[in-house]
Scaffold this motif. Structure first.
Motif, PDB file in Angstrom:
ATOM      1  N   ILE A 180     -31.212  76.818   4.052  1.00 29.86           N
ATOM      2  CA  ILE A 180     -31.021  76.090   5.202  1.00 29.86           C
ATOM      3  C   ILE A 180     -29.525  75.881   5.310  1.00 29.86           C
ATOM      4  O   ILE A 180     -28.737  75.712   6.459  1.00 29.86           O
ATOM      5  CB  ILE A 180     -31.827  74.950   5.143  1.00 29.86           C
ATOM      6  CG1 ILE A 180     -33.303  75.087   5.585  1.00 29.86           C
ATOM      7  CG2 ILE A 180     -31.231  73.832   6.006  1.00 29.86           C
ATOM      8  CD1 ILE A 180     -34.159  73.833   5.383  1.00 29.86           C
ATOM      9  N   ASP A 181     -28.711  75.517   4.287  1.00 26.65           N
ATOM     10  CA  ASP A 181     -27.377  75.152   4.331  1.00 26.65           C
ATOM     11  C   ASP A 181     -26.576  76.466   4.748  1.00 26.65           C
ATOM     12  O   ASP A 181     -25.402  76.151   5.429  1.00 26.65           O
ATOM     13  CB  ASP A 181     -27.061  74.967   2.858  1.00 26.65           C
ATOM     14  CG  ASP A 181     -27.203  73.533   2.152  1.00 26.65           C
ATOM     15  OD1 ASP A 181     -27.646  72.770   3.205  1.00 26.65           O
ATOM     16  OD2 ASP A 181     -27.301  73.145   1.017  1.00 26.65           O
ATOM     17  N   ALA A 182     -27.077  77.455   4.269  1.00 35.96           N
ATOM     18  CA  ALA A 182     -26.395  78.931   4.785  1.00 35.96           C
ATOM     19  C   ALA A 182     -26.478  79.232   6.251  1.00 35.96           C
ATOM     20  O   ALA A 182     -25.577  79.838   7.019  1.00 35.96           O
ATOM     21  CB  ALA A 182     -26.895  79.773   4.015  1.00 35.96           C
ATOM     22  N   LEU A 183     -27.628  78.855   6.858  1.00 33.87           N
ATOM     23  CA  LEU A 183     -28.217  79.113   8.081  1.00 33.87           C
ATOM     24  C   LEU A 183     -27.706  78.126   9.304  1.00 33.87           C
ATOM     25  O   LEU A 183     -27.397  78.216  10.488  1.00 33.87           O
ATOM     26  CB  LEU A 183     -29.575  79.342   8.421  1.00 33.87           C
ATOM     27  CG  LEU A 183     -29.968  80.560   7.765  1.00 33.87           C
ATOM     28  CD1 LEU A 183     -31.631  80.732   7.773  1.00 33.87           C
ATOM     29  CD2 LEU A 183     -29.312  81.962   7.827  1.00 33.87           C
ATOM     30  N   THR A 184     -27.474  76.802   8.896  1.00 36.37           N
ATOM     31  CA  THR A 184     -27.422  75.585   9.653  1.00 36.37           C
ATOM     32  C   THR A 184     -26.284  74.748   9.412  1.00 36.37           C
ATOM     33  O   THR A 184     -25.674  74.781   8.680  1.00 36.37           O
ATOM     34  CB  THR A 184     -28.690  74.717   9.634  1.00 36.37           C
ATOM     35  OG1 THR A 184     -28.741  74.342   8.406  1.00 36.37           O
ATOM     36  CG2 THR A 184     -30.143  75.407   9.966  1.00 36.37           C
ATOM     37  N   THR A 185     -25.767  74.176  10.575  1.00 34.53           N
ATOM     38  CA  THR A 185     -24.626  73.306  10.798  1.00 34.53           C
ATOM     39  C   THR A 185     -25.246  72.033  10.264  1.00 34.53           C
ATOM     40  O   THR A 185     -26.238  71.451  10.045  1.00 34.53           O
ATOM     41  CB  THR A 185     -24.020  73.292  11.999  1.00 34.53           C
ATOM     42  OG1 THR A 185     -24.844  72.879  12.932  1.00 34.53           O
ATOM     43  CG2 THR A 185     -23.735  74.701  12.396  1.00 34.53           C
ATOM     44  N   ASP A 186     -24.157  70.961  10.203  1.00 37.24           N
ATOM     45  CA  ASP A 186     -24.392  69.451   9.939  1.00 37.24           C
ATOM     46  C   ASP A 186     -25.011  68.872  11.085  1.00 37.24           C
ATOM     47  O   ASP A 186     -25.165  69.226  12.241  1.00 37.24           O
ATOM     48  CB  ASP A 186     -23.158  68.870   9.538  1.00 37.24           C
ATOM     49  CG  ASP A 186     -23.265  67.710   8.760  1.00 37.24           C
ATOM     50  OD1 ASP A 186     -24.151  67.388   8.154  1.00 37.24           O
ATOM     51  OD2 ASP A 186     -22.468  67.052   8.632  1.00 37.24           O
ATOM     52  N   THR A 187     -25.790  67.934  10.904  1.00 42.03           N
ATOM     53  CA  THR A 187     -26.513  67.093  11.876  1.00 42.03           C
ATOM     54  C   THR A 187     -25.611  66.692  12.906  1.00 42.03           C
ATOM     55  O   THR A 187     -25.938  66.754  14.076  1.00 42.03           O
ATOM     56  CB  THR A 187     -27.347  65.867  11.294  1.00 42.03           C
ATOM     57  OG1 THR A 187     -26.436  64.888  10.702  1.00 42.03           O
ATOM     58  CG2 THR A 187     -28.339  66.382  10.585  1.00 42.03           C
ATOM     59  N   SER A 188     -24.268  66.348  12.564  1.00 41.75           N
ATOM     60  CA  SER A 188     -23.172  65.723  13.540  1.00 41.75           C
ATOM     61  C   SER A 188     -22.427  66.835  14.226  1.00 41.75           C
ATOM     62  O   SER A 188     -22.120  67.826  13.455  1.00 41.75           O
ATOM     63  CB  SER A 188     -22.437  64.892  13.079  1.00 41.75           C
ATOM     64  OG  SER A 188     -21.901  64.958  11.866  1.00 41.75           O
ATOM     65  N   PRO A 189     -22.469  67.049  15.523  1.00 39.73           N
ATOM     66  CA  PRO A 189     -21.904  68.129  15.906  1.00 39.73           C
ATOM     67  C   PRO A 189     -20.182  68.180  15.565  1.00 39.73           C
ATOM     68  O   PRO A 189     -19.703  67.213  15.466  1.00 39.73           O
ATOM     69  CB  PRO A 189     -22.011  67.831  17.486  1.00 39.73           C
ATOM     70  CG  PRO A 189     -22.257  66.419  17.754  1.00 39.73           C
ATOM     71  CD  PRO A 189     -22.931  66.083  16.334  1.00 39.73           C
ATOM     72  N   ALA A 190     -19.706  69.404  15.516  1.00 36.67           N
ATOM     73  CA  ALA A 190     -18.443  69.658  15.302  1.00 36.67           C
ATOM     74  C   ALA A 190     -17.638  69.033  16.333  1.00 36.67           C
ATOM     75  O   ALA A 190     -17.855  69.166  17.576  1.00 36.67           O
ATOM     76  CB  ALA A 190     -18.121  71.156  14.811  1.00 36.67           C
TER      77      ALA A 190
END
Length: 233
Positions: A180-190
């Motif tokens: 999941i860390d490799a496939l997804t971004t943080d919950t807060s948008p960049a």
């Protein structure tokens, strides 16, 4: 198929499933199944052809059971959390039904996967499409689906091969979180989404949109989505 044959077929599958889960695939024989179902072996052959035909029907039955459970997972509102829940459900199903799982994923033949397997894949794509639409995926949903399936089946088959008393409870959650860390971004948008993130989001939005609302011809939409997937790499 008439009602009598349908009932006989269902009875054979129920008995075969019970024997499979109790004794494993190697111990399953058409003679044992016929005897346990109280029918002549000839009747089994008429319905399934041979042992391979019976195993193929059992794989369909197993995927139907898996899909029925998968469909009970409602969205939590967080697509990444849904990925976690889907992973845990998958592994739990495999450990509860190891013989079924090995039949489903360990001895699969190219081009012979049951229709329910495709439906399970489509459910996974639905969760991943939501993550992409929210700008949470780092890679296209199709690639993410391949990576998730490879990882979760590998973990499940690995755990099935270990005696229950020797299984490390950290293996599945650690692999899940690493993926999941490799496939997804943080919950807060960049603050400033990258070009790849923007491309993934637009591609996912187009995939979910009603074609009638898209002011492009189907061939143009397909071309645009191909370009977006190229930009997302």
């Amino acid at each position: 198929m008439d009602d009598a044959k349908s009932r006989t077929r269902r009875r054979i599958l129920e008995v075969a499933a019970e024997l499979l889960e109790r004794d494993g695939g190697q111990a399953l024989s058409t003679r044992a199944v016929a005897a346990a179902a109280g029918i002549r072996a000839a009747s089994l052959y008429q319905l399934f052809g041979d042992k391979d035909g019976l195993l193929s029907a059992l794989a369909v039955h197993a995927f139907d059971l898996y899909l029925a459970r998968k469909q009970t997972l409602s969205s939590s509102g967080d697509p990444v959390e849904d990925m976690r829940r889907g992973w845990d459900m998958h592994v739990d199903f495999g450990l509860r039904h190891p013989a079924f799982y090995v039949l489903m994923y360990g001895t699969d033949r190219p081009g012979r996967r049951p229709p329910a397997a495709q439906e399970a894949q489509e459910l996974l794509m639905t969760f991943l499409g939501r993550a992409a639409a929210e700008g949470r995926l780092r890679v296209p949903p199709v690639l993410a689906a391949h990576l998730v399936l490879a990882a979760v089946t590998g973990v499940t088959l690995s755990l099935i091969g270990v005696p229950e008393s020797d299984r490390d409870p950290e293996v599945s959650p650690r692999m899940r979180e690493a993926l999941i860390d490799a496939l997804t971004t943080d919950t807060s948008p960049a603050p400033e989404p990258t070009l790849a993130a923007r491309a993934l989001t637009l591609d996912a939005t187009l995939g979910e949109a009603d074609p009638a609302t898209v002011p492009l011809r189907p061939v143009e939409t397909a071309l645009l989505r191909d370009w977006l997937q190229q930009l997302a790499r």
